[in-house]
Design a protein around this motif. Structure first.
Motif, PDB file in Angstrom:
ATOM      1  N   PHE A  33      35.614  21.580  19.216  1.00 52.30           N
ATOM      2  CA  PHE A  33      34.659  20.654  19.822  1.00 52.30           C
ATOM      3  C   PHE A  33      35.059  20.319  21.264  1.00 52.30           C
ATOM      4  O   PHE A  33      34.229  20.377  22.176  1.00 52.30           O
ATOM      5  N   ILE A  34      36.322  20.008  21.465  1.00 50.67           N
ATOM      6  CA  ILE A  34      36.788  19.619  22.805  1.00 50.67           C
ATOM      7  C   ILE A  34      36.549  20.755  23.801  1.00 50.67           C
ATOM      8  O   ILE A  34      36.053  20.542  24.914  1.00 50.67           O
TER       9      ILE A  34
ATOM     10  N   CYS B 192      33.548  12.513  24.741  1.00 48.25           N
ATOM     11  CA  CYS B 192      34.510  13.048  23.786  1.00 48.25           C
ATOM     12  C   CYS B 192      34.945  11.952  22.802  1.00 48.25           C
ATOM     13  O   CYS B 192      34.932  12.154  21.582  1.00 48.25           O
TER      14      CYS B 192
ATOM     15  N   TYR C  67      31.996  11.018  20.441  1.00 50.18           N
ATOM     16  CA  TYR C  67      31.641  12.011  19.419  1.00 50.18           C
ATOM     17  C   TYR C  67      32.760  12.226  18.399  1.00 50.18           C
ATOM     18  O   TYR C  67      32.496  12.495  17.223  1.00 50.18           O
ATOM     19  N   LEU C  68      34.013  12.081  18.838  1.00 46.61           N
ATOM     20  CA  LEU C  68      35.101  12.249  17.861  1.00 46.61           C
ATOM     21  C   LEU C  68      35.078  11.106  16.849  1.00 46.61           C
ATOM     22  O   LEU C  68      35.431  11.276  15.677  1.00 46.61           O
TER      23      LEU C  68
ATOM     24  N   LYS D  47      38.199  19.536  15.705  1.00 45.40           N
ATOM     25  CA  LYS D  47      38.470  18.810  16.953  1.00 45.40           C
ATOM     26  C   LYS D  47      38.705  19.717  18.163  1.00 45.40           C
ATOM     27  O   LYS D  47      38.090  19.524  19.219  1.00 45.40           O
TER      28      LYS D  47
ATOM     29  N   LEU E   8      32.792  21.134  24.421  1.00 43.30           N
ATOM     30  CA  LEU E   8      32.288  19.989  25.179  1.00 43.30           C
ATOM     31  C   LEU E   8      32.677  20.109  26.649  1.00 43.30           C
ATOM     32  O   LEU E   8      31.869  19.857  27.538  1.00 43.30           O
ATOM     33  N   LYS E   9      33.936  20.522  26.881  1.00 44.08           N
ATOM     34  CA  LYS E   9      34.421  20.681  28.265  1.00 44.08           C
ATOM     35  C   LYS E   9      33.508  21.645  29.035  1.00 44.08           C
ATOM     36  O   LYS E   9      33.036  21.348  30.130  1.00 44.08           O
TER      37      LYS E   9
ATOM     38  N   PHE F  19      33.216  13.209  30.736  1.00 49.78           N
ATOM     39  CA  PHE F  19      33.688  13.991  29.592  1.00 49.78           C
ATOM     40  C   PHE F  19      34.454  13.088  28.628  1.00 49.78           C
ATOM     41  O   PHE F  19      34.241  13.129  27.415  1.00 49.78           O
ATOM     42  N   ASP F  20      35.343  12.253  29.155  1.00 50.17           N
ATOM     43  CA  ASP F  20      36.189  11.414  28.292  1.00 50.17           C
ATOM     44  C   ASP F  20      35.358  10.489  27.417  1.00 50.17           C
ATOM     45  O   ASP F  20      35.635  10.324  26.232  1.00 50.17           O
TER      46      ASP F  20
END
Ligand code: GDP
Ligand code: IMO
Ligand code: MG
Length: 428
Positions: free
Chosen positions: A158-159, A188, A191-192, A155, A162-163, A184-185
């Motif tokens: 990934f975050i 995110c 995908y999570l 996690k 992704l950012k 982004f939110d």
């Protein structure tokens, strides 16, 4: 033979899905090693038709292990849509029959957006991509900013990735292309949620494929697209972004070349292409339209009409060379049945000389004039042939020419879309 490749010998849509399904009967493992859901593989079993994009065609059997290798670019949205579609038609997809490499690159929403924007910017020089984000995802892989399945499994990693990516891609989308920024939110959260659904499927697939081969199990590598869409050997830049030729297997599945026993090139009895780019034997007349309608030549992934033309032996010879093909499987010989005369390209005339290889330069290719050989046609009854002897003599002459010109034997002749419409001529 324990490890073998099935790949497209032309511009895709040769019938790889059908031939994979046929050859998978006595395989244990079926592996996709490149491409993504730009592929559209049709398999007919009895009166049912299945369309697969990302999941290997072996999924239609209930005793095969299917593998999405590291060389694939995987759109999780497309993956779960395909799993739902398969469930809806009675095919269960579980971590028992599908595994995904932890090294596989993920297609992200910004890849799809960039695919569309870049195509638009190319204007008349557009490639005619499938719009699935394939090119931008492979670009990120090579540029080393891609997000892999293993990242999604962690996690925090990934975050962070992704950012960085969303920031950079939004800059490009908004400042360079004047497009709309992505959230982004939203990405995110989306995908999570996939991460949890995907976790049980994720494995180091290279180890599993290797162990299967070493244990004497039969492993089939299912190619997507075709030789002339290969990033190196295709009609660049009118190609896809991966290596579709046999060499792609080693990279995209993590398997050494010495473990692979054979490679079957799937060749349609005529030629088709979807999307832009050169096509020397393309037909712009009634015969081309007739082949399109008779062969239902419309894309499985995009629904676009496929361009149709005569069989091109220069392409098949090139394909045999660059992939070291051990044999061809010729499909759709029934589609061109009924024509009085059938033509086949046996060379290109370039600056007064006849060549039998595919030139790299599109400028040279544009000056190539196909040299044709004409054959007498055969009738529709061919679709009922079940042995080589039952194939009409004129069709046999046509097939013989392919073998002679390419120096490669024909192991299978397909006379219809169903499993039973397949003639086994010799070993692959
Ligand atoms: P792929 O992308 O290489 O798997 O090929 P597609 O599924 O995109 O397109 C091939 C089409 O031809 C599909 O509709 C198949 O069902 C069909 N097909 C495959 N082999 C034959 C054949 O020998 N004869 C006929 N008539 N159709 C075939
Ligand atoms: P299967 O596996 C035929 C073509 C597209 C376009 C070019 C680049 O069913 O044979 P992309 O979206 O990959 O960046 O598009 O490649 N293309 C295919 N053509 N069959 C396919 O797959 C294809 N996959 C991509 O039309 O010209
Ligand atoms: Mg297809």
């Amino acid at each position: 033979m324990s490890a073998f490749i099935v790949l497209g010998a032309q511009w895709g849509d040769e019938g790889k899905g059908k031939m994979t399904d046929y050859l998978a009967e006595d395989a244990n493992v079926v592996v996709r090693f490149q491409g993504g859901n730009n592929a559209g593989h049709t398999v007919e079993v009895g009166d049912k038709q299945y369309k697969l994009h990302l999941i290997p065609s072996g999924i239609l059997y209930n005793d095969k292990l299917n593998v999405i290798g590291n060389g694939v670019v995987l759109d999780p949205k497309a993956l779960f849509e395909e799993i739902d579609y398969l469930k809806g038609v009675g095919v269960n997809v579980t971590p028992e029959n599908l595994i995904i490499s932890d090294r596989t690159q993920l297609i992200m929403p910004y890849h799809r957006v960039l695919d569309g924007i870049k195509e638009k910017c190319r204007g008349k020089k557009d490639i005619g991509t499938t719009g699935k984000g394939i090119g931008p995802c492979y670009t990120d892989k090579m540029e080393r900013s891609g997000v892999r399945v293993s990242d999604l499994m962690h996690k925090e990693v990934f975050i962070e990735k992704l950012k960085e990516n969303v920031e950079m891609k939004n800059d490009i989308i908004t400042k360079v292309f004047n497009g709309e920024a992505l959230s982004f939110d939203d990405i995110c959260a989306e995908y999570l949620a996939y991460a949890e659904k995907m976790r049980a499927f994720v494995k180091d697939t290279s180890v599993i494929v290797y162990d299967n081969i070493k244990a004497g199990k039969k492993v089939l590598f299912e190619g997507a697209q075709g030789t002339l869409l290969d990033i190196d050997y295709g009609t660049y830049p009118y190609v896809t972004s991966s290596n579709t030729i046999a060499g792609g297997v080693c990279i995209g599945a993590g398997i050494g070349p010495t473990l692979i026993n054979s490679a079957v090139g799937i060749a349609k009895a005529y030629t088709t292409r979807v999307g832009k780019g050169p096509f020397p034997t393309e037909l712009f007349d009634e015969t081309g339209d007739w082949i399109r309608e008779n062969g239902h030549e419309y894309g499985v992934t995009t629904g676009r009409a496929r361009r149709c033309g005569w069989l091109d032996l220069v392409i098949l010879k090139t394909s045999a060379r660059v992939s070291g093909l051990t044999s061809f499987a010729v499909t759709k010989i029934d589609t061109i049945a009924g024509l009085e005369k059938v033509k086949m390209c046996v060379g290109y005339k370039l600056d007064g000389k006849v060549i039998d290889y595919f030139p790299a330069s599109l400028e040279d290719l544009a000056r190539c004039e196909p040299v044709y050989e004409e054959f007498d046609g055969w009738d529709k009854g061919i679709e009922n042939a079940r042995t080589y002897n039952e194939i009409p003599e004129n069709a046999k002459k046509y097939l013989k020419k392919i073998e002679e010109f390419t120096g490669t034997k024909i192991s299978i002749v397909s006379v219809g879309p169903r499993r039973d419409q397949t003639i086994n001529v010799t070993d692959i």
